[in-house]
Design a protein around this motif. Structure first.
Motif, PDB file in Angstrom:
ATOM      1  N   ILE A   2       0.842  -1.191   0.000  1.00  0.00           N
ATOM      2  CA  ILE A   2       0.000   0.000   0.000  1.00  0.00           C
ATOM      3  C   ILE A   2       0.884   1.250   0.000  1.00  0.00           C
ATOM      4  N   PRO A   3       0.646   2.199  -0.920  1.00  0.00           N
ATOM      5  CA  PRO A   3       1.469   3.410  -0.977  1.00  0.00           C
ATOM      6  C   PRO A   3       1.464   4.159   0.357  1.00  0.00           C
ATOM      7  N   GLY A   4       2.631   4.679   0.719  1.00  0.00           N
ATOM      8  CA  GLY A   4       2.763   5.473   1.935  1.00  0.00           C
ATOM      9  C   GLY A   4       3.175   4.695   3.158  1.00  0.00           C
ATOM     10  N   LEU A   5       3.117   3.368   3.114  1.00  0.00           N
ATOM     11  CA  LEU A   5       3.427   2.587   4.305  1.00  0.00           C
ATOM     12  C   LEU A   5       4.912   2.302   4.473  1.00  0.00           C
ATOM     13  N   VAL A   6       5.706   2.421   3.397  1.00  0.00           N
ATOM     14  CA  VAL A   6       7.140   2.126   3.498  1.00  0.00           C
ATOM     15  C   VAL A   6       7.924   3.135   2.680  1.00  0.00           C
ATOM     16  N   TRP A   7       8.992   3.642   3.276  1.00  0.00           N
ATOM     17  CA  TRP A   7       9.969   4.453   2.552  1.00  0.00           C
ATOM     18  C   TRP A   7      11.358   4.136   3.116  1.00  0.00           C
ATOM     19  N   GLY A   8      12.186   3.482   2.323  1.00  0.00           N
ATOM     20  CA  GLY A   8      13.566   3.212   2.690  1.00  0.00           C
ATOM     21  C   GLY A   8      13.804   2.045   3.622  1.00  0.00           C
ATOM     22  N   ALA A   9      12.794   1.514   4.262  1.00  0.00           N
ATOM     23  CA  ALA A   9      12.957   0.438   5.244  1.00  0.00           C
ATOM     24  C   ALA A   9      13.050  -0.913   4.543  1.00  0.00           C
ATOM     25  N   VAL A  28      -2.293   0.871  12.095  1.00  0.00           N
ATOM     26  CA  VAL A  28      -1.633   0.803  10.791  1.00  0.00           C
ATOM     27  C   VAL A  28      -0.158   1.110  11.007  1.00  0.00           C
ATOM     28  N   GLN A  29       0.697   0.291  10.435  1.00  0.00           N
ATOM     29  CA  GLN A  29       2.143   0.440  10.597  1.00  0.00           C
ATOM     30  C   GLN A  29       2.743   1.073   9.348  1.00  0.00           C
ATOM     31  N   ALA A  30       3.528   2.135   9.551  1.00  0.00           N
ATOM     32  CA  ALA A  30       4.266   2.770   8.462  1.00  0.00           C
ATOM     33  C   ALA A  30       5.732   2.826   8.875  1.00  0.00           C
ATOM     34  N   ASP A  31       6.616   2.342   7.999  1.00  0.00           N
ATOM     35  CA  ASP A  31       8.050   2.285   8.300  1.00  0.00           C
ATOM     36  C   ASP A  31       8.831   3.182   7.356  1.00  0.00           C
ATOM     37  N   ARG A  32       9.802   3.904   7.921  1.00  0.00           N
ATOM     38  CA  ARG A  32      10.685   4.762   7.159  1.00  0.00           C
ATOM     39  C   ARG A  32      12.100   4.509   7.664  1.00  0.00           C
ATOM     40  N   ALA A  33      13.101   4.613   6.793  1.00  0.00           N
ATOM     41  CA  ALA A  33      14.489   4.417   7.226  1.00  0.00           C
ATOM     42  C   ALA A  33      15.427   5.135   6.267  1.00  0.00           C
ATOM     43  N   ILE A  34      16.589   5.507   6.813  1.00  0.00           N
ATOM     44  CA  ILE A  34      17.591   6.209   6.018  1.00  0.00           C
ATOM     45  C   ILE A  34      18.970   5.909   6.594  1.00  0.00           C
ATOM     46  N   SER A  35      19.959   5.802   5.725  1.00  0.00           N
ATOM     47  CA  SER A  35      21.350   5.641   6.158  1.00  0.00           C
ATOM     48  C   SER A  35      21.972   7.027   6.270  1.00  0.00           C
ATOM     49  N   MET A 127      -0.587   4.025  13.729  1.00  0.00           N
ATOM     50  CA  MET A 127      -1.763   4.883  13.775  1.00  0.00           C
ATOM     51  C   MET A 127      -2.992   4.062  14.104  1.00  0.00           C
ATOM     52  N   GLY A 128      -3.599   4.343  15.259  1.00  0.00           N
ATOM     53  CA  GLY A 128      -4.803   3.637  15.672  1.00  0.00           C
ATOM     54  C   GLY A 128      -6.032   4.236  15.013  1.00  0.00           C
ATOM     55  N   ILE A 132      -8.689   2.823   7.361  1.00  0.00           N
ATOM     56  CA  ILE A 132      -8.668   3.702   6.187  1.00  0.00           C
ATOM     57  C   ILE A 132      -8.088   5.069   6.557  1.00  0.00           C
ATOM     58  N   ILE A 133      -8.417   5.550   7.746  1.00  0.00           N
ATOM     59  CA  ILE A 133      -7.873   6.832   8.220  1.00  0.00           C
ATOM     60  C   ILE A 133      -6.370   6.692   8.433  1.00  0.00           C
ATOM     61  N   GLY A 134      -5.941   5.577   9.033  1.00  0.00           N
ATOM     62  CA  GLY A 134      -4.513   5.327   9.241  1.00  0.00           C
ATOM     63  C   GLY A 134      -3.739   5.302   7.936  1.00  0.00           C
ATOM     64  N   ARG A 135      -4.319   4.692   6.925  1.00  0.00           N
ATOM     65  CA  ARG A 135      -3.645   4.630   5.614  1.00  0.00           C
ATOM     66  C   ARG A 135      -3.559   6.003   4.967  1.00  0.00           C
ATOM     67  N   LEU A 136      -4.592   6.808   5.120  1.00  0.00           N
ATOM     68  CA  LEU A 136      -4.551   8.175   4.592  1.00  0.00           C
ATOM     69  C   LEU A 136      -3.524   9.020   5.349  1.00  0.00           C
ATOM     70  N   LEU A 137      -3.492   8.867   6.674  1.00  0.00           N
ATOM     71  CA  LEU A 137      -2.493   9.583   7.470  1.00  0.00           C
ATOM     72  C   LEU A 137      -1.077   9.168   7.086  1.00  0.00           C
ATOM     73  N   ALA A 138      -0.890   7.892   6.749  1.00  0.00           N
ATOM     74  CA  ALA A 138       0.435   7.394   6.366  1.00  0.00           C
ATOM     75  C   ALA A 138       0.939   8.086   5.105  1.00  0.00           C
ATOM     76  N   LEU A 139       0.042   8.393   4.177  1.00  0.00           N
ATOM     77  CA  LEU A 139       0.449   9.100   2.958  1.00  0.00           C
ATOM     78  C   LEU A 139       0.972  10.495   3.281  1.00  0.00           C
ATOM     79  N   GLY A 140       0.243  11.223   4.101  1.00  0.00           N
ATOM     80  CA  GLY A 140       0.695  12.560   4.512  1.00  0.00           C
ATOM     81  C   GLY A 140       1.962  12.490   5.333  1.00  0.00           C
ATOM     82  N   ASP A 141       2.025  11.506   6.209  1.00  0.00           N
ATOM     83  CA  ASP A 141       3.219  11.327   7.037  1.00  0.00           C
ATOM     84  C   ASP A 141       4.447  11.045   6.177  1.00  0.00           C
TER      85      ASP A 141
END
Length: 172
Positions: A2-9, A28-35, A127-128, A132-141
């Motif tokens: 799902i778009p927005g849930l992962v960036w770099g992880a 809803v779990q969204a993961d981000r990571a950077i070196s 995001m509790g 659907i709200i969690g997934r939308l928040l993940a995109l903005g996040d």
């Protein structure tokens, strides 16, 4: 995915348990990571600067006032209950390892991990509420946190190049 849930992880980073998982296990779990090419102690010290600014898009987060570009060492003196980024509360931390923040039904853990001579910064947002709200928040996040992580990377790497650091202090 799902778009927005992962960036770099990586897949392993997405599976690795973090403190926010216990606080919002069904969210809803969204993961981000950077070196980051800087010692993890210095990266952790920059995470502590989130107490005063979000280091994302200042025009949106701070009404155009720039986030500080010099690190204030006193901000690394953490206590549970402190405010971060104006709206989050620090609920747990382990020095030079992680900080976990909560606001409403949103919980986030920022974790620093050694990676060669540098650092891997891994962030998980939970995001509790309705999925659907969690997934939308993940995109903005994703938009805001991507900028935040790139800014923290830039600042930590610039400081590491500019000033010789006490190796003991930064590895703690």
């Amino acid at each position: 995915m799902i778009p927005g849930l992962v960036w770099g992880a990586t897949a392993a980073e997405r599976e690795d348990p973090l403190p926010c998982d216990e606080l919002q296990p069904e969210g809803v779990q969204a993961d981000r990571a950077i070196s980051i090419d800087a010692p993890y102690g210095l990266v952790y010290a920059w995470l502590c600067q989130l107490r005063v600014a979000p280091y994302s898009y200042d025009i949106l987060d701070r009404w155009g006032r720039p986030s500080p570009r010099r690190r204030d060492p006193q901000l690394a003196e953490l206590e549970v209950g402190q405010r971060f980024m104006g709206q989050f509360e620090l609920v747990s931390f382990v020095l030079s390892d992680h900080i976990t923040l909560v606001t409403g039904k949103i919980c986030v853990t920022y974790a620093v991990r050694p990676e060669g001579a540098g650092t891997r910064l891994v962030v998980r947002v939970r995001m509790g509420g309705p999925r659907i709200i969690g997934r939308l928040l993940a995109l903005g996040d994703l938009v805001m946190m991507r900028k935040q992580l790139l800014t923290l990377k830039e600042l930590a790497e610039a400081e590491d190049r500019a000033e010789p650091q006490d190796e003991f202090e930064l590895r703690q």
